[in-house]
Design a protein around this motif. Structure first.
Motif, mmCIF file in Angstrom:
data_model
loop_
_atom_site.group_PDB
_atom_site.id
_atom_site.type_symbol
_atom_site.label_atom_id
_atom_site.label_comp_id
_atom_site.label_asym_id
_atom_site.label_seq_id
_atom_site.Cartn_x
_atom_site.Cartn_y
_atom_site.Cartn_z
ATOM 1 N N PHE A 68 0.840 -1.197 0.000
ATOM 2 C CA PHE A 68 0.000 0.000 0.000
ATOM 3 C C PHE A 68 0.878 1.251 0.000
ATOM 4 O O PHE A 68 1.948 1.273 0.609
ATOM 5 C CB PHE A 68 -0.896 0.040 1.233
ATOM 6 C CG PHE A 68 -1.989 -0.997 1.281
ATOM 7 C CD1 PHE A 68 -2.037 -2.049 0.385
ATOM 8 C CD2 PHE A 68 -3.001 -0.891 2.229
ATOM 9 C CE1 PHE A 68 -3.045 -2.994 0.431
ATOM 10 C CE2 PHE A 68 -4.021 -1.831 2.298
ATOM 11 C CZ PHE A 68 -4.040 -2.879 1.400
ATOM 12 N N THR A 69 0.385 2.285 -0.666
ATOM 13 C CA THR A 69 1.098 3.559 -0.705
ATOM 14 C C THR A 69 0.126 4.702 -0.455
ATOM 15 O O THR A 69 -0.919 4.788 -1.113
ATOM 16 C CB THR A 69 1.779 3.768 -2.064
ATOM 17 O OG1 THR A 69 2.683 2.692 -2.323
ATOM 18 C CG2 THR A 69 2.561 5.085 -2.078
ATOM 19 N N ILE A 70 0.486 5.568 0.461
ATOM 20 C CA ILE A 70 -0.313 6.749 0.752
ATOM 21 C C ILE A 70 0.330 7.958 0.098
ATOM 22 O O ILE A 70 1.557 8.123 0.143
ATOM 23 C CB ILE A 70 -0.421 6.981 2.268
ATOM 24 C CG1 ILE A 70 -1.172 5.838 2.941
ATOM 25 C CG2 ILE A 70 -1.127 8.298 2.572
ATOM 26 C CD1 ILE A 70 -1.206 5.947 4.438
ATOM 27 N N SER A 71 -0.504 8.795 -0.481
ATOM 28 C CA SER A 71 -0.028 10.048 -1.051
ATOM 29 C C SER A 71 -1.105 11.102 -0.846
ATOM 30 O O SER A 71 -2.236 10.789 -0.474
ATOM 31 C CB SER A 71 0.304 9.889 -2.535
ATOM 32 O OG SER A 71 -0.848 9.506 -3.259
ATOM 33 N N ARG A 72 -0.751 12.336 -1.087
ATOM 34 C CA ARG A 72 -1.729 13.410 -0.939
ATOM 35 C C ARG A 72 -1.457 14.500 -1.963
ATOM 36 O O ARG A 72 -0.320 14.704 -2.399
ATOM 37 C CB ARG A 72 -1.690 13.983 0.484
ATOM 38 C CG ARG A 72 -0.420 14.685 0.872
ATOM 39 C CD ARG A 72 -0.422 15.028 2.370
ATOM 40 N NE ARG A 72 -1.470 15.981 2.707
ATOM 41 C CZ ARG A 72 -1.922 16.180 3.944
ATOM 42 N NH1 ARG A 72 -1.419 15.482 4.960
ATOM 43 N NH2 ARG A 72 -2.867 17.077 4.174
#
Length: 130
Positions: A68-72
């Motif tokens: 999983f990868t979180i970005s904004r």
């Protein structure tokens, strides 16, 4: 008050990918650290990952690290959760959350019993079939 709306959930086969989005109502979105959590049926809510205000720091639960990868995107008031190599055990309702302090988000990883977050979304269902 911050309103959070998740989207992008659905049904996917094991090994597949899905991207969740969370749109925030707050104009100054960059003032908030963000986190993703999930809750499977019959289980307690668990921390998935978090991202600092400027996106420069991320952290993940061991169960999703590397998948999983979180970005904004602060210009769009949106945080994302890219999920790959999905497994049936990833099936859950996924929630995004916002907090002024990144340390609060981090605490949800290190001390789940002390996890306190300011704002929560309504959740989006992710179902992974085997």
């Amino acid at each position: 008050q911050v309103q959070l709306v998740e989207s992008g959930g659905g049904l996917v086969q094991a090994g597949g990918s899905l991207r969740l989005s969370c749109a925030a109502s707050q104009r100054i979105f960059s003032n908030y650290a963000m986190g993703w959590f999930r809750q499977a049926p019959g289980k307690e809510r668990e921390f998935v990952g978090g991202i600092s205000r400027n996106g420069g720091d991320t952290l993940y639960a061991d169960s999703v690290k590397g998948r999983f990868t979180i970005s904004r995107d602060n210009a769009k008031n949106t945080v994302y959760l890219q999920m790959s190599s999905l497994k049936p055990e990833d099936t859950a309702v996924y929630y995004c959350a916002a907090d002024v302090f990144y340390s609060d988000v981090h605490r949800c990883l290190t001390s789940p019993s002390a996890c306190e977050i300011d704002y929560w979304g309504q959740g989006t269902q992710v179902t992974v079939s085997s």
